[in-house]
Design an enzyme around this catalytic site. Structure first.
Site, PDB file in Angstrom:
ATOM      1  N   LYS A   1       0.756  -1.266  -0.107  1.00  0.00           N
ATOM      2  CA  LYS A   1      -0.097  -0.023  -0.014  1.00  0.00           C
ATOM      3  C   LYS A   1       0.785   1.335  -0.170  1.00  0.00           C
ATOM      4  CE  LYS A   1      -3.094   3.008   0.961  1.00  0.00           C
ATOM      5  NZ  LYS A   1      -3.977   3.539  -0.279  1.00  0.00           N
TER       6      LYS A   1
ATOM      7  N   ASN B   1     -13.531   5.198  -4.934  1.00  0.00           N
ATOM      8  CA  ASN B   1     -12.945   5.199  -3.500  1.00  0.00           C
ATOM      9  C   ASN B   1     -12.441   6.523  -3.022  1.00  0.00           C
ATOM     10  OD1 ASN B   1      -9.710   5.251  -2.860  1.00  0.00           O
ATOM     11  ND2 ASN B   1     -10.064   4.416  -5.023  1.00  0.00           N
TER      12      ASN B   1
ATOM     13  N   CYS C   1      -2.195   9.980  -6.248  1.00  0.00           N
ATOM     14  CA  CYS C   1      -3.372   9.775  -5.037  1.00  0.00           C
ATOM     15  C   CYS C   1      -4.282  11.044  -5.399  1.00  0.00           C
ATOM     16  CB  CYS C   1      -2.867   9.688  -3.836  1.00  0.00           C
ATOM     17  SG  CYS C   1      -4.216   9.405  -2.792  1.00  0.00           S
TER      18      CYS C   1
ATOM     19  N   CYS D   1      -2.324  -1.037 -15.433  1.00  0.00           N
ATOM     20  CA  CYS D   1      -3.153  -1.073 -14.440  1.00  0.00           C
ATOM     21  C   CYS D   1      -4.328  -0.481 -14.851  1.00  0.00           C
ATOM     22  CB  CYS D   1      -2.674  -0.497 -13.342  1.00  0.00           C
ATOM     23  SG  CYS D   1      -3.460  -0.561 -11.837  1.00  0.00           S
TER      24      CYS D   1
HETATM   25  O1  HRO Z   1      -7.480   7.093  -1.171  1.00  0.00           O
HETATM   26  C1  HRO Z   1      -6.471   6.443  -1.434  1.00  0.00           C
HETATM   27  O2  HRO Z   1      -5.761   5.841  -0.658  1.00  0.00           O
HETATM   28  C2  HRO Z   1      -6.026   6.182  -3.000  1.00  0.00           C
HETATM   29  N1  HRO Z   1      -6.901   5.784  -3.828  1.00  0.00           N
HETATM   30  C3  HRO Z   1      -6.646   5.709  -5.188  1.00  0.00           C
HETATM   31  O3  HRO Z   1      -7.565   5.103  -5.914  1.00  0.00           O
HETATM   32  N2  HRO Z   1      -5.192   5.627  -5.421  1.00  0.00           N
HETATM   33  C4  HRO Z   1      -4.327   6.143  -4.635  1.00  0.00           C
HETATM   34  O4  HRO Z   1      -3.233   6.284  -5.095  1.00  0.00           O
HETATM   35  C5  HRO Z   1      -4.565   6.339  -3.531  1.00  0.00           C
HETATM   36 CL1  HRO Z   1      -3.429   6.698  -2.368  1.00  0.00          CL
END
Ligand code: HRO
Length: 309
Positions: A44, A68, A128, A246
Protein backbone atom coordinates in the site's frame (compact mmCIF):
# COMPACT_ATOMS: atom_id res chain seq x y z
CA UNK A 1 2.84 -22.54 -21.87
CA UNK A 2 5.59 -20.12 -20.89
CA UNK A 3 3.72 -17.40 -19.00
CA UNK A 4 6.89 -15.75 -17.84
CA UNK A 5 7.71 -12.23 -18.83
CA UNK A 6 11.25 -10.98 -18.43
CA UNK A 7 10.43 -7.87 -16.41
CA UNK A 8 12.92 -7.03 -13.67
CA UNK A 9 15.47 -9.10 -15.57
CA UNK A 10 14.00 -12.33 -14.25
CA UNK A 11 11.20 -14.64 -15.37
CA UNK A 12 7.96 -14.17 -13.45
CA UNK A 13 5.55 -17.04 -12.90
CA UNK A 14 2.79 -14.76 -14.25
CA UNK A 15 2.72 -11.17 -15.58
CA UNK A 16 0.24 -10.37 -12.82
CA UNK A 17 0.29 -8.48 -9.53
CA UNK A 18 -1.99 -6.43 -7.28
CA UNK A 19 -2.52 -2.71 -7.73
CA UNK A 20 -1.14 -0.73 -4.80
CA UNK A 21 -3.80 -0.08 -2.21
CA UNK A 22 -5.67 -3.32 -2.80
CA UNK A 23 -5.14 -6.29 -0.47
CA UNK A 24 -1.79 -4.92 0.71
CA UNK A 25 -2.34 -2.65 3.74
CA UNK A 26 -1.40 -5.08 6.55
CA UNK A 27 0.77 -8.18 7.05
CA UNK A 28 -2.08 -10.69 6.73
CA UNK A 29 -3.02 -9.32 3.31
CA UNK A 30 0.61 -9.08 2.18
CA UNK A 31 1.15 -12.70 3.26
CA UNK A 32 -1.91 -13.79 1.26
CA UNK A 33 -0.53 -12.03 -1.83
CA UNK A 34 2.89 -13.62 -1.28
CA UNK A 35 1.17 -17.04 -1.19
CA UNK A 36 -1.01 -16.28 -4.24
CA UNK A 37 -0.40 -17.08 -7.92
CA UNK A 38 0.50 -13.43 -8.60
CA UNK A 39 3.94 -13.06 -10.21
CA UNK A 40 4.81 -9.99 -8.12
CA UNK A 41 3.18 -7.76 -5.50
CA UNK A 42 3.21 -4.18 -4.21
CA UNK A 43 2.62 -2.63 -0.79
CA UNK A 44 0.00 0.00 0.00
CA UNK A 45 1.30 3.51 -0.76
CA UNK A 46 2.82 4.67 2.50
CA UNK A 47 3.28 8.03 4.19
CA UNK A 48 5.92 8.85 6.80
CA UNK A 49 3.54 8.22 9.69
CA UNK A 50 0.53 5.96 10.10
CA UNK A 51 -2.78 7.36 8.81
CA UNK A 52 -6.38 6.39 9.57
CA UNK A 53 -7.47 7.81 6.22
CA UNK A 54 -10.85 9.31 5.40
CA UNK A 55 -14.12 8.58 7.29
CA UNK A 56 -16.17 5.60 6.11
CA UNK A 57 -17.96 4.66 3.92
CA UNK A 58 -15.04 5.43 1.62
CA UNK A 59 -15.23 2.54 -0.91
CA UNK A 60 -18.28 1.41 -2.87
CA UNK A 61 -18.77 -1.23 -5.54
CA UNK A 62 -20.43 0.05 -8.72
CA UNK A 63 -22.18 -1.87 -11.51
CA UNK A 64 -19.02 -1.72 -13.64
CA UNK A 65 -16.29 -0.98 -11.11
CA UNK A 66 -15.67 0.97 -7.91
CA UNK A 67 -15.45 4.41 -6.38
CA UNK A 68 -13.01 5.14 -3.53
CA UNK A 69 -11.79 7.99 -1.42
CA UNK A 70 -9.72 6.02 1.11
CA UNK A 71 -7.50 8.99 1.95
CA UNK A 72 -4.20 7.11 2.06
CA UNK A 73 -4.86 4.94 5.13
CA UNK A 74 -1.62 3.07 5.86
CA UNK A 75 0.55 1.80 8.71
CA UNK A 76 3.37 4.29 8.10
CA UNK A 77 6.53 3.64 6.11
CA UNK A 78 8.44 1.72 8.81
CA UNK A 79 5.76 -0.99 8.90
CA UNK A 80 6.26 -1.72 5.20
CA UNK A 81 10.06 -1.53 5.53
CA UNK A 82 9.75 -4.19 8.25
CA UNK A 83 7.65 -6.30 5.88
CA UNK A 84 10.16 -5.74 3.06
CA UNK A 85 12.92 -7.08 5.32
CA UNK A 86 10.99 -10.32 5.89
CA UNK A 87 9.68 -10.79 2.33
CA UNK A 88 10.89 -13.86 0.40
CA UNK A 89 12.23 -12.30 -2.82
CA UNK A 90 12.95 -15.70 -4.37
CA UNK A 91 9.24 -16.37 -4.15
CA UNK A 92 8.23 -13.17 -5.97
CA UNK A 93 9.52 -9.63 -6.53
CA UNK A 94 8.14 -6.95 -4.20
CA UNK A 95 7.35 -3.38 -5.20
CA UNK A 96 7.31 -0.73 -2.48
CA UNK A 97 4.82 2.09 -3.02
CA UNK A 98 5.52 5.54 -1.56
CA UNK A 99 3.11 8.51 -1.44
CA UNK A 100 4.65 10.97 0.97
CA UNK A 101 2.49 14.03 1.70
CA UNK A 102 5.40 16.40 1.03
CA UNK A 103 8.60 16.27 -1.01
CA UNK A 104 10.55 16.13 2.26
CA UNK A 105 8.51 13.15 3.46
CA UNK A 106 9.15 11.37 0.15
CA UNK A 107 12.88 12.04 0.44
CA UNK A 108 12.95 10.83 4.06
CA UNK A 109 11.14 7.60 3.18
CA UNK A 110 13.26 6.98 0.08
CA UNK A 111 16.46 7.58 2.06
CA UNK A 112 15.34 4.89 4.52
CA UNK A 113 14.59 2.45 1.71
CA UNK A 114 18.06 3.22 0.37
CA UNK A 115 19.66 2.56 3.78
CA UNK A 116 17.64 -0.59 4.34
CA UNK A 117 18.92 -1.76 0.98
CA UNK A 118 15.93 -3.95 0.32
CA UNK A 119 15.66 -5.58 -3.13
CA UNK A 120 12.14 -4.12 -3.34
CA UNK A 121 11.45 -1.86 -6.31
CA UNK A 122 10.26 1.67 -5.50
CA UNK A 123 6.94 2.67 -7.11
CA UNK A 124 6.57 6.41 -6.46
CA UNK A 125 2.87 7.22 -6.32
CA UNK A 126 2.33 10.59 -8.00
CA UNK A 127 -1.38 10.19 -8.43
CA UNK A 128 -3.35 9.82 -5.21
CA UNK A 129 -6.61 11.72 -5.90
CA UNK A 130 -8.09 11.53 -2.42
CA UNK A 131 -6.11 13.59 0.07
CA UNK A 132 -8.28 16.70 0.53
CA UNK A 133 -6.38 19.84 -0.28
CA UNK A 134 -3.53 18.05 -2.03
CA UNK A 135 -3.36 18.40 -5.81
CA UNK A 136 -1.98 15.39 -7.66
CA UNK A 137 1.72 15.71 -8.53
CA UNK A 138 0.96 13.85 -11.75
CA UNK A 139 -1.13 16.79 -12.94
CA UNK A 140 1.39 19.47 -11.88
CA UNK A 141 4.14 19.08 -14.47
CA UNK A 142 6.60 21.44 -12.74
CA UNK A 143 6.18 19.57 -9.45
CA UNK A 144 6.58 16.30 -11.36
CA UNK A 145 9.92 17.47 -12.78
CA UNK A 146 11.14 18.63 -9.36
CA UNK A 147 10.26 15.43 -7.51
CA UNK A 148 11.88 13.24 -10.17
CA UNK A 149 15.06 15.33 -10.02
CA UNK A 150 15.12 15.15 -6.21
CA UNK A 151 14.37 11.43 -5.96
CA UNK A 152 16.84 10.60 -8.75
CA UNK A 153 19.65 12.26 -6.83
CA UNK A 154 18.58 10.83 -3.45
CA UNK A 155 18.03 7.23 -4.59
CA UNK A 156 20.78 5.23 -6.25
CA UNK A 157 18.67 2.49 -7.83
CA UNK A 158 16.16 2.37 -10.70
CA UNK A 159 12.59 3.18 -9.65
CA UNK A 160 9.15 3.65 -11.18
CA UNK A 161 6.26 6.07 -11.05
CA UNK A 162 2.50 5.46 -10.69
CA UNK A 163 0.77 7.95 -12.96
CA UNK A 164 -2.79 9.25 -13.06
CA UNK A 165 -4.66 8.87 -16.35
CA UNK A 166 -4.13 11.56 -19.00
CA UNK A 167 -6.73 12.41 -21.60
CA UNK A 168 -4.92 14.74 -23.99
CA UNK A 169 -2.16 13.96 -26.50
CA UNK A 170 -0.30 17.12 -25.51
CA UNK A 171 -0.21 15.78 -21.95
CA UNK A 172 1.07 12.35 -23.07
CA UNK A 173 3.83 14.20 -24.97
CA UNK A 174 4.74 16.55 -22.14
CA UNK A 175 4.80 13.92 -19.38
CA UNK A 176 6.76 11.47 -21.55
CA UNK A 177 9.30 14.23 -22.30
CA UNK A 178 9.77 14.81 -18.57
CA UNK A 179 10.03 11.08 -17.76
CA UNK A 180 12.51 10.47 -20.57
CA UNK A 181 14.91 12.94 -18.97
CA UNK A 182 15.25 10.60 -15.97
CA UNK A 183 17.01 7.39 -16.94
CA UNK A 184 16.58 6.09 -13.37
CA UNK A 185 12.84 6.00 -14.01
CA UNK A 186 12.93 2.40 -15.16
CA UNK A 187 9.16 1.72 -15.25
CA UNK A 188 5.88 3.57 -15.51
CA UNK A 189 2.67 2.25 -13.99
CA UNK A 190 -0.42 3.46 -15.87
CA UNK A 191 -3.04 4.18 -14.56
CA UNK A 192 -4.20 5.14 -11.11
CA UNK A 193 -7.97 5.57 -10.62
CA UNK A 194 -9.76 8.22 -12.67
CA UNK A 195 -10.00 10.94 -10.04
CA UNK A 196 -13.10 12.58 -8.63
CA UNK A 197 -15.95 10.63 -10.10
CA UNK A 198 -19.40 10.69 -8.48
CA UNK A 199 -22.14 8.05 -8.25
CA UNK A 200 -25.65 8.34 -6.86
CA UNK A 201 -28.06 6.09 -4.94
CA UNK A 202 -31.47 6.42 -6.61
CA UNK A 203 -33.56 5.42 -3.58
CA UNK A 204 -31.93 7.64 -0.96
CA UNK A 205 -30.91 10.28 -3.51
CA UNK A 206 -27.51 10.51 -1.84
CA UNK A 207 -23.90 9.94 -2.81
CA UNK A 208 -22.28 6.55 -2.06
CA UNK A 209 -19.18 7.53 -0.05
CA UNK A 210 -18.74 9.98 2.83
CA UNK A 211 -15.47 11.84 2.05
CA UNK A 212 -15.28 14.78 -0.37
CA UNK A 213 -19.08 15.10 -0.83
CA UNK A 214 -19.08 11.69 -2.46
CA UNK A 215 -16.31 12.38 -4.97
CA UNK A 216 -13.80 9.54 -5.43
CA UNK A 217 -11.45 7.69 -7.75
CA UNK A 218 -13.12 5.43 -10.30
CA UNK A 219 -11.74 1.95 -11.00
CA UNK A 220 -12.86 -1.22 -12.75
CA UNK A 221 -14.41 -1.89 -16.15
CA UNK A 222 -15.21 1.83 -16.62
CA UNK A 223 -11.52 2.70 -16.89
CA UNK A 224 -10.24 -0.06 -19.23
CA UNK A 225 -10.18 2.06 -22.44
CA UNK A 226 -8.39 4.90 -20.63
CA UNK A 227 -5.93 2.48 -19.03
CA UNK A 228 -5.11 0.81 -22.38
CA UNK A 229 -4.63 4.20 -24.03
CA UNK A 230 -2.22 5.39 -21.32
CA UNK A 231 -0.28 2.10 -21.42
CA UNK A 232 0.06 2.38 -25.21
CA UNK A 233 0.81 6.12 -25.19
CA UNK A 234 3.72 5.78 -22.77
CA UNK A 235 4.90 2.50 -24.31
CA UNK A 236 5.34 4.25 -27.65
CA UNK A 237 6.82 7.45 -26.15
CA UNK A 238 9.23 5.85 -23.64
CA UNK A 239 10.95 2.99 -25.51
CA UNK A 240 13.65 2.62 -22.83
CA UNK A 241 11.16 2.13 -19.98
CA UNK A 242 8.92 -0.78 -19.02
CA UNK A 243 5.21 -0.16 -18.66
CA UNK A 244 3.14 -1.76 -15.93
CA UNK A 245 -0.52 -1.78 -16.93
CA UNK A 246 -3.23 -1.10 -14.36
CA UNK A 247 -6.92 -0.41 -14.80
CA UNK A 248 -10.04 -2.32 -15.75
CA UNK A 249 -8.61 -5.84 -15.52
CA UNK A 250 -10.99 -8.61 -14.46
CA UNK A 251 -10.46 -11.28 -17.18
CA UNK A 252 -7.65 -12.94 -19.13
CA UNK A 253 -8.76 -10.93 -22.16
CA UNK A 254 -8.12 -7.68 -20.31
CA UNK A 255 -4.66 -8.95 -19.30
CA UNK A 256 -3.96 -9.86 -22.95
CA UNK A 257 -5.09 -6.40 -24.10
CA UNK A 258 -2.77 -4.65 -21.62
CA UNK A 259 0.18 -6.79 -22.74
CA UNK A 260 -0.65 -6.21 -26.43
CA UNK A 261 -0.88 -2.46 -25.75
CA UNK A 262 2.66 -2.55 -24.35
CA UNK A 263 2.54 -3.59 -20.70
CA UNK A 264 5.19 -6.00 -19.37
CA UNK A 265 3.30 -6.64 -16.14
CA UNK A 266 -0.38 -6.14 -15.32
CA UNK A 267 -1.87 -4.96 -12.01
CA UNK A 268 -5.33 -5.84 -10.73
CA UNK A 269 -7.23 -3.48 -8.40
CA UNK A 270 -11.04 -3.42 -8.22
CA UNK A 271 -11.50 -7.05 -9.31
CA UNK A 272 -8.93 -8.16 -6.70
CA UNK A 273 -10.74 -6.11 -4.04
CA UNK A 274 -14.00 -7.88 -4.94
CA UNK A 275 -12.75 -11.43 -5.57
CA UNK A 276 -9.58 -11.79 -3.45
CA UNK A 277 -6.15 -13.22 -4.39
CA UNK A 278 -7.67 -16.40 -5.87
CA UNK A 279 -8.41 -14.21 -8.90
CA UNK A 280 -4.78 -14.65 -10.02
CA UNK A 281 -5.40 -18.40 -10.62
CA UNK A 282 -8.32 -17.61 -12.94
CA UNK A 283 -6.52 -14.77 -14.77
CA UNK A 284 -3.46 -16.96 -15.34
CA UNK A 285 -5.59 -19.80 -16.70
CA UNK A 286 -7.66 -17.53 -18.92
CA UNK A 287 -4.53 -15.86 -20.33
CA UNK A 288 -2.92 -19.25 -21.02
CA UNK A 289 -6.07 -20.39 -22.85
CA UNK A 290 -6.11 -17.24 -24.99
CA UNK A 291 -2.42 -17.70 -25.82
CA UNK A 292 -3.03 -21.35 -26.72
CA UNK A 293 -5.96 -20.44 -28.98
CA UNK A 294 -3.85 -17.82 -30.73
CA UNK A 295 -0.79 -20.07 -31.01
CA UNK A 296 1.47 -17.90 -28.84
CA UNK A 297 4.03 -19.78 -26.74
CA UNK A 298 5.54 -16.75 -24.99
CA UNK A 299 4.35 -13.27 -24.06
CA UNK A 300 7.21 -11.72 -26.01
CA UNK A 301 5.59 -12.92 -29.26
CA UNK A 302 2.73 -10.43 -28.86
CA UNK A 303 3.76 -8.00 -26.10
CA UNK A 304 3.53 -4.41 -27.38
CA UNK A 305 2.51 -5.60 -30.86
CA UNK A 306 -0.88 -3.89 -31.06
CA UNK A 307 -1.67 -3.27 -34.71
CA UNK A 308 -3.21 -0.08 -36.12
CA UNK A 309 -5.43 0.05 -39.15
O1 HRO B 1 -7.41 7.08 -1.36
C1 HRO B 1 -6.38 6.36 -1.48
O2 HRO B 1 -5.71 5.88 -0.52
C2 HRO B 1 -5.95 6.11 -2.89
N1 HRO B 1 -6.95 5.79 -3.77
C3 HRO B 1 -6.68 5.62 -5.11
O3 HRO B 1 -7.59 5.32 -5.92
N2 HRO B 1 -5.41 5.79 -5.56
C4 HRO B 1 -4.38 6.11 -4.74
O4 HRO B 1 -3.23 6.26 -5.22
C5 HRO B 1 -4.66 6.27 -3.34
CL1 HRO B 1 -3.35 6.65 -2.27
Amino acid sequence: LDLSTFFLGRPLTAPLMNASGVWCNVNGQLHALAESEAGAMVTKSCTLLRRDGNPEPRYHTLSMGSINSMGLPNEGHQYYLDYAERHDYENKPLFFSVAGLTLDDNLTIVAQIQDAYTPALLELNLSCPNVPGKAQIGYDFDALDVILAEISSAYSRPFGVKLPPYFDTAHFDEVADILNRYEKVNFITCINSIGNGLMIDMDSETVLIKPKQGFGGIGGEYVLPTALANVNAFHSRCPKKSIIGCGGVSTGEHVFMHLLAGASLVQVGTALYEQGPEIFVRLKTELATIMQEKGYKTIREFQGKLKTL
